[in-house]
Design an enzyme around this catalytic site. Sequence first.
Site, PDB file in Angstrom:
ATOM      1  N   LEU A  53     -45.656  12.481  25.598  1.00  0.00           N
ATOM      2  CA  LEU A  53     -45.839  13.912  25.389  1.00  0.00           C
ATOM      3  C   LEU A  53     -44.702  14.658  26.066  1.00  0.00           C
ATOM      4  O   LEU A  53     -44.561  14.609  27.301  1.00  0.00           O
ATOM      5  CB  LEU A  53     -47.199  14.337  25.955  1.00  0.00           C
ATOM      6  CG  LEU A  53     -47.622  15.757  25.631  1.00  0.00           C
ATOM      7  CD1 LEU A  53     -47.867  15.903  24.129  1.00  0.00           C
ATOM      8  CD2 LEU A  53     -48.887  16.120  26.391  1.00  0.00           C
ATOM      9  N   ASP A  54     -43.867  15.353  25.284  1.00  0.00           N
ATOM     10  CA  ASP A  54     -42.668  16.009  25.800  1.00  0.00           C
ATOM     11  C   ASP A  54     -42.833  17.516  25.713  1.00  0.00           C
ATOM     12  O   ASP A  54     -43.005  18.077  24.629  1.00  0.00           O
ATOM     13  CB  ASP A  54     -41.446  15.554  24.992  1.00  0.00           C
ATOM     14  CG  ASP A  54     -40.173  16.219  25.490  1.00  0.00           C
ATOM     15  OD1 ASP A  54     -40.179  16.713  26.631  1.00  0.00           O
ATOM     16  OD2 ASP A  54     -39.192  16.232  24.737  1.00  0.00           O
ATOM     17  N   SER A  55     -42.757  18.169  26.865  1.00  0.00           N
ATOM     18  CA  SER A  55     -42.905  19.619  26.897  1.00  0.00           C
ATOM     19  C   SER A  55     -41.634  20.346  26.481  1.00  0.00           C
ATOM     20  O   SER A  55     -41.637  21.564  26.320  1.00  0.00           O
ATOM     21  CB  SER A  55     -43.308  20.068  28.308  1.00  0.00           C
ATOM     22  OG  SER A  55     -42.349  19.622  29.251  1.00  0.00           O
TER      23      SER A  55
END
Length: 1409
Positions: free
Chosen positions: A291-293
């Site tokens: 999960l990449d912000s």
Amino acid sequence: MDKAKRNIKPFDGEKYAIWKFRIRALLAEQDVLKVVDGLMPNEVDDSWKKAERCAKSTIIEYLSDSFLNFATSDITARQILENLDAVYERKSLASQLALRKRLLSLKLSSEMSLLSHFHIFDELISELLAAGAKIEEMDKISHLLITLPSCYDGIITAIETLSEENLTLAFVKNRLLDQEIKIKNDHNDTSKKVMNAIVHNNNNTYKNNLFKNRVTKPKKIFKGNSKYKVKCHHCGREGHIKKDCFHYKRILNNKNKENEKQVQTATSHGIAFMVKEVNNTSVMDNCGFVLDSGASDHLINDESLYTDSVEVVPPLKIAVAKQGEFIYATKRGIVRLRNDHEITLEDVLFCKEAAGNLMSVKRLQEAGMSIEFDKSGVTISKNGLMVVKNSGMLNNVPVINFQAYSINAKHKNNFRLWHERFGHISDGKLLEIKRKNMFSDQSLLNNLELSCEICEPCLNGKQARLPFKQLKDKTHIKRPLFVVHSDVCGPITPVTLDDKNYFVIFVDQFTHYCVTYLIKYKSDVFSMFQDFVAKSEAHFNLKVVYLYIDNGREYLSNEMRQFCVKKGISYHLTVPHTPQLNGVSERMIRTITEKARTMVSGAKLDKSFWGEAVLTATYLINRIPSRALVDSSKTPYEMWHNKKPYLKHLRVFGATVYVHIKNKQGKFDDKSFKSIFVGYEPNGFKLWDAVNEKFIVARDVVVDETNMVNSRAVKFETVFLKDSKESENKNFPNDSRKIIQTEFPNESKECDNIQFLKDSKESENKNFPNDSRKIIQTEFPNESKECDNIQFLKDSKESNKYFLNESKKRKRDDHLNESKGSGNPNESRESETAEHLKEIGIDNPTKNDGIEIINRRSERLKTKPQISYNEEDNSLNKVVLNAHTIFNDVPNSFDEIQYRDDKSSWEEAINTELNAHKINNTWTITKRPENKNIVDSRWVFSVKYNELGNPIRYKARLVARGFTQKYQIDYEETFAPVARISSFRFILSLVIQYNLKVHQMDVKTAFLNGTLKEEIYMRLPQGISCNSDNVCKLNKAIYGLKQAARCWFEVFEQALKECEFVNSSVDRCIYILDKGNINENIYVLLYVDDVVIATGDMTRMNNFKRYLMEKFRMTDLNEIKHFIGIRIEMQEDKIYLSQSAYVKKILSKFNMENCNAVSTPLPSKINYELLNSDEDCNTPCRSLIGCLMYIMLCTRPDLTTAVNILSRYSSKNNSELWQNLKRVLRYLKGTIDMKLIFKKNLAFENKIIGYVDSDWAGSEIDRKSTTGYLFKMFDFNLICWNTKRQNSVAASSTEAEYMALFEAVREALWLKFLLTSINIKLENPIKIYEDNQGCISIANNPSCHKRAKHIDIKYHFAREQVQNNVICLEYIPTENQLADIFTKPLPAARFVELRDKLGLLQDDQSNAE
């Protein structure tokens, strides 16, 4: 020590075993444990009372407030613990099984410490021990080691090499903790790199907003002079980490602008995060997403995850953080994933060079999802509902593991999956298949690894006793067909969907190849053997030499012997009762049945699919290696066909299958429908279409092997499909019992998809067709040998409840569509149907009745009429013994005859009735008198049937409407006796025991023979033309008058008394002409207008019949065959009573003729609360109960308990009652041919014996007990039975048995008086078997017991009869108590055992006798 220091948490319902252990330790410390462990002394001293108060106070102190009801003021400390034990100390097998499942599923996760894992493991072991399980030390160690991940494999191997004598659980835990420290040190030394490059997003506004809430000032992580020094991975200095490194930040700022330009050249939605190196594969696999912000797009590196995708032309150039490096996205599409819930990602880019999968926070927020970061990771939710929670962290980066819904995703070579595909093959066989090159596509099995997972369907279907030592087979067979083994299995209940009861196998000993046929009768074995011999001899060009069989009659028929002689086949018969001599076929049948049973259980299908499971099991067994073969590296299939079989087409039995609809569809119509996989055919899969109730064969399918069918979902209910919108109705003809083969398109010869064995040499099903299952084949284009269009779903969100839900939804939609407008073309047909329903006694259609009327398929409506039953017309207030008349399709009125096809038959019946009245001088036509009541009249029509249920006579009856009569003017006394049905069975028992002849006569217009005492006037009947002022003055009785039955009985009784007949004092409708010898006596039974005559002297019989025909107009039916709906089959030494024709009519009436059979009328556990609910479902429960009660009273004592229990709730009319009633019908479906047998017993000891039992407090609603008893004549013939709920609550089982004994004694006395009244004396007291010693003691002992002093006086009547030597009580063990079947629902095995002992046998059993 105070409570706080003791650290004992008050019991709140959780972890009772631990709480009890601590409480007992505390009581031991206080020296008061004796009051909860020991028995209270006879003399209680002060020290005991003090200890009791202390123990009770201590226990109450550690009970939470909600559990204080267990400690009332008048019970002791020991009783408090016993009450808690009864509720929370679970030592049942179910509790142990649930705990063992939890133990087997326990795994050490990467986030959990080993000490926490030990704590959970020890708790499970403690709970298991508290539940009564026995676990050895080695078992504990084995279970613990199984829970560990692969990083502990080294230490596990070392532990395995140690001697078992030196191994303890504590030692193993110590070694594992040492290993954990080593693993952590190795992990810290080789820290994984997750991110190799960072690309900044050109959308700075989004990025700034996203990180607005983050702390910009670096936290000072380490304080003081910590011995642990961190080191920067950028500059190499100690005291800070890379993200806080000033040198790194300066370089990053200098390259910021250049990186932004590179992103803009690649895409306007630049990738902001790229995984280049991921070493922790235990956390993230192909379906794992980081999960990449900072990412602005989702990205994957496995294109098989797409459910739909398009090419990106030209490829999208994406820059990574490392200057000068680029990757390229070649596709964009949709990915469907599932964690706890399903999530769909759109516009997902595919980049082959990427080392992992990315999930963009920005894209998730744009889709309306919210993302929350915390210490444990991240939670993704939508509209307040959690969608995904991450299952792991990788160097403080959230990683989420998913399952992909990919049609193109390849199946994992899962050991359990192939285990199920091979029909639950044993682990050893599956590993043997992996080792040996037995299949053309053997590479599919290369990655199989043994699984420790327990397969519950295998335990349900295969668990057996330990084997005995087997004798070695010294026979040396050199070629196929030299020795063939055969055997038959059955009868099996329920029957298959095409009405088969048995299956027969033929096993070639050399190849161990098996061929199986499903058959309806054992006599079909011969035709199956002919087919096997013809096909197999043509296949090998060899002859069958020896046939090994048992002594079954199906193999010893004349035609079978002649065929074998003609073919030169020699019989080898086994010694009677020695099945071991035919071990090949016996073992094969066991293997087939176990595999079939397991597949049906695992698929959660109804048991009526056993036939398909047996054929599929045979198909798979032929493709599994056998130790019986000389060359164990080959399968029976290869030995038989001389080529290797294929694996690709094997699928899990019972899997959900989506079938492509080939017919021309509308633009928005569904292109597939759901079905169930039930077997293999040469050109495709054999499927069950539950909606249309038929088998189909198809190849253009998608198979979902993870979605098994729920048995409750498969309901064989008729679906009335709409004309054009239900396309599958066009695909398949209406014959639901034929196998329809869909058309195959042309395929190339070389195709990488699944091969279907079309070649006759490749399929045993093709070589040996099942004659009982005709296949309707359409013409096929040229087809390849190795091609198919099957796609596979690894997982699915769909539930198999669709089989029922879609059917119901379709019906609801059709109903709603019809109600929207009045221009429905089906309205006229619906109105016709409504009129027809009215004719047969059904009111206007209403909703939610749950009943469907089935017309012939060619006449069915396209829409489903919602019908309901008239409760007023079908109540239990009707006489139950007239229930068999409700099925007649007869006119309801005189006017209706004019519109019927059988008009002439009914007119003839009316004229016959009027002529009878004219001859009988029933009335005189006169003018209507003044001040006289005129009774109305009407016509009633019926059809008389023979013993086979076929109509033999149309009957029209003119009846008076008795409700218009006035008491003490038109009538006074109305009662007229009728013979009890048990009296009829009593007469038949005498007939078979003493070789009497029994004949039947039918009185024509019986009631017209009665003489009236009152002056009655009746309105002229329809069909007589006369002055409207005229009426009929009745000279004799007529049907419908309240006193008509009584008048007829008095006339008949007077006629018999003139011949010196005397009626019985206990049944006035039984008469005897005593000649001093049983064989010369004449016995007469009257049931309304049916007269049964029994005697051993045919001369007296004929003389008496002539006398009756002179007195009344009668029909001589000669030997009795059919009496009040009962079919009677007379043989030399047996009489069979059955109601199969009536049962079939009931099944047809309630739309259950195609239902699945069950083995018992009711389940052994019944939900009485649901039965007692006030829900009203508008179902014909009362009507069905009345029909079942009629069967139960006449010939089916096995229904007594079910009918008694369900009739208690007949006023409720709820869905639970209806479902249980339908289960009784399903039981009747499987036992249609059940017969009650009377036979001659020359060695009888008792003329009457009885059995009595009770089910104490069996009624969960009012806790009343249930009485059950039965009586037999001549030790075998069952003549009386009864089940009754007792009137009051019994305080003990002894009291309940004593109350039941009272009812049985009353029935015994009635039988005694009946025998005496026909001059048959009882030499000995009537013996009654009772299984309660306390009851026998009270009945035999005149003294007053403490436990019997409150029993009502009337129940001591039984004791009086015992004292008078009229009744003799004898103890019988419960397992031999026949009356047990009349007290409560029983498990199937016990139920069938007692049913057989009652004298109830099916056709094949009765023929065997």
